[in-house]
Design a protein around this motif. Structure first.
Motif, PDB file in Angstrom:
ATOM      1  N   GLU A  85       0.821  -1.215   0.000  1.00  0.00           N
ATOM      2  CA  GLU A  85       0.000   0.000   0.000  1.00  0.00           C
ATOM      3  C   GLU A  85       0.856   1.267   0.000  1.00  0.00           C
ATOM      4  O   GLU A  85       0.423   2.305  -0.485  1.00  0.00           O
ATOM      5  CB  GLU A  85      -0.946  -0.011   1.203  1.00  0.00           C
ATOM      6  N   MET A  86       2.087   1.160   0.520  1.00  0.00           N
ATOM      7  CA  MET A  86       3.003   2.308   0.539  1.00  0.00           C
ATOM      8  C   MET A  86       3.784   2.417  -0.775  1.00  0.00           C
ATOM      9  O   MET A  86       4.571   3.339  -0.939  1.00  0.00           O
ATOM     10  CB  MET A  86       3.997   2.177   1.692  1.00  0.00           C
ATOM     11  N   GLY A  87       3.586   1.469  -1.675  1.00  0.00           N
ATOM     12  CA  GLY A  87       4.290   1.496  -2.950  1.00  0.00           C
ATOM     13  C   GLY A  87       5.643   0.816  -2.929  1.00  0.00           C
ATOM     14  O   GLY A  87       6.416   0.907  -3.888  1.00  0.00           O
ATOM     15  N   VAL A  88       5.951   0.123  -1.854  1.00  0.00           N
ATOM     16  CA  VAL A  88       7.220  -0.579  -1.726  1.00  0.00           C
ATOM     17  C   VAL A  88       7.222  -1.797  -2.645  1.00  0.00           C
ATOM     18  O   VAL A  88       6.217  -2.494  -2.771  1.00  0.00           O
ATOM     19  CB  VAL A  88       7.433  -1.000  -0.251  1.00  0.00           C
ATOM     20  N   THR A  89       8.346  -2.052  -3.293  1.00  0.00           N
ATOM     21  CA  THR A  89       8.438  -3.208  -4.194  1.00  0.00           C
ATOM     22  C   THR A  89       9.295  -4.337  -3.636  1.00  0.00           C
ATOM     23  O   THR A  89       9.246  -5.454  -4.136  1.00  0.00           O
ATOM     24  CB  THR A  89       9.008  -2.789  -5.562  1.00  0.00           C
ATOM     25  N   SER A  90      10.065  -4.053  -2.584  1.00  0.00           N
ATOM     26  CA  SER A  90      10.927  -5.076  -1.992  1.00  0.00           C
ATOM     27  C   SER A  90      10.907  -4.945  -0.477  1.00  0.00           C
ATOM     28  O   SER A  90      11.085  -3.850   0.063  1.00  0.00           O
ATOM     29  CB  SER A  90      12.363  -4.921  -2.506  1.00  0.00           C
ATOM     30  N   VAL A  91      10.686  -6.072   0.202  1.00  0.00           N
ATOM     31  CA  VAL A  91      10.700  -6.093   1.665  1.00  0.00           C
ATOM     32  C   VAL A  91      11.776  -7.089   2.089  1.00  0.00           C
ATOM     33  O   VAL A  91      11.811  -8.212   1.595  1.00  0.00           O
ATOM     34  CB  VAL A  91       9.335  -6.507   2.258  1.00  0.00           C
ATOM     35  N   GLU A  92      12.629  -6.654   2.993  1.00  0.00           N
ATOM     36  CA  GLU A  92      13.675  -7.528   3.506  1.00  0.00           C
ATOM     37  C   GLU A  92      13.418  -7.873   4.961  1.00  0.00           C
ATOM     38  O   GLU A  92      12.672  -7.174   5.658  1.00  0.00           O
ATOM     39  CB  GLU A  92      15.046  -6.867   3.364  1.00  0.00           C
ATOM     40  N   ILE A  93      14.039  -8.957   5.389  1.00  0.00           N
ATOM     41  CA  ILE A  93      13.987  -9.379   6.783  1.00  0.00           C
ATOM     42  C   ILE A  93      15.294 -10.106   7.058  1.00  0.00           C
ATOM     43  O   ILE A  93      15.879 -10.703   6.152  1.00  0.00           O
ATOM     44  CB  ILE A  93      12.746 -10.272   7.059  1.00  0.00           C
ATOM     45  N   GLY A  94      15.759 -10.019   8.282  1.00  0.00           N
ATOM     46  CA  GLY A  94      16.982 -10.708   8.649  1.00  0.00           C
ATOM     47  C   GLY A  94      16.759 -11.523   9.905  1.00  0.00           C
ATOM     48  O   GLY A  94      15.943 -11.171  10.750  1.00  0.00           O
ATOM     49  N   THR A  95      17.493 -12.624  10.008  1.00  0.00           N
ATOM     50  CA  THR A  95      17.402 -13.461  11.197  1.00  0.00           C
ATOM     51  C   THR A  95      18.731 -14.165  11.405  1.00  0.00           C
ATOM     52  O   THR A  95      19.559 -14.239  10.493  1.00  0.00           O
ATOM     53  CB  THR A  95      16.232 -14.467  11.087  1.00  0.00           C
ATOM     54  N   GLY A  96      18.916 -14.680  12.591  1.00  0.00           N
ATOM     55  CA  GLY A  96      20.160 -15.353  12.911  1.00  0.00           C
ATOM     56  C   GLY A  96      20.291 -16.703  12.232  1.00  0.00           C
ATOM     57  O   GLY A  96      19.294 -17.374  11.950  1.00  0.00           O
ATOM     58  N   ASN A  97      21.532 -17.098  12.006  1.00  0.00           N
ATOM     59  CA  ASN A  97      21.802 -18.394  11.385  1.00  0.00           C
ATOM     60  C   ASN A  97      21.256 -19.550  12.219  1.00  0.00           C
ATOM     61  O   ASN A  97      20.992 -20.631  11.696  1.00  0.00           O
ATOM     62  CB  ASN A  97      23.305 -18.586  11.164  1.00  0.00           C
ATOM     63  N   SER A  98      21.041 -19.315  13.514  1.00  0.00           N
ATOM     64  CA  SER A  98      20.547 -20.370  14.398  1.00  0.00           C
ATOM     65  C   SER A  98      19.023 -20.380  14.528  1.00  0.00           C
ATOM     66  O   SER A  98      18.463 -21.255  15.190  1.00  0.00           O
ATOM     67  CB  SER A  98      21.167 -20.188  15.788  1.00  0.00           C
TER      68      SER A  98
END
Length: 146
Positions: A85-98
């Motif tokens: 809705e904000m016009g964003v085309t890419s969303v990222e997320i990060g998490t730990g290897n564990s």
């Protein structure tokens, strides 16, 4: 259950996903906080817009007794819809290897691994260990919003 924006940050819940209160305080100021409420706060995520077409889910957490019921998936879908809705085309997320369960969830929601930040968690005051695995690296994932 409803998901709504708030400025009353549920730090206790945010700390379940990120044990660094310093880092949490930094990114809550840069983004918007959304909570899932079912008589009480049962889930939370922080959505930060980096550019006009790129956003990041900086923290996502579900109360321990509510896990395994699909709430995490609902929070992710809500974040992706708000980003769209904000016009964003890419969303990222990060998490730990564990964080094995989180890695599985994000991929089930359509995120793809796009990078690794080696040593990201090495500067945390105390080592993070999940499922017997030392958390040292951040796995970065991205979702292309259509």
């Amino acid at each position: 259950m409803i998901i709504e924006e708030t400025e009353n940050y549920p730090y206790e819940l945010l700390l379940e996903a990120d044990p660094s209160i310093h880092k949490i305080r930094e990114y809550v100021q840069k983004g918007k906080c959304f909570i899932a409420v079912d008589q009480e706060v049962v889930g939370v995520y922080i959505l930060v817009t980096h550019t006009s077409n790129k956003a990041e889910i900086m923290n996502i957490a579900v109360k321990e007794e509510e896990r395994g019921r699909g709430l995490g998936k609902q929070l992710i879908q809500d974040a992706l819809q708000r980003a769209k809705e904000m016009g964003v085309t890419s969303v990222e997320i990060g998490t730990g290897n564990s964080s094995i369960a989180q890695l599985a969830l994000y991929q089930k929601c359509g995120f793809r691994i796009c990078g690794i930040v080696q040593g990201f968690f090495d500067d945390y005051p105390e080592p993070i260990v999940e499922d017997g695995i030392r958390c040292r690296d951040m796995i970065r994932l991205s979702y292309q919003v259509s």
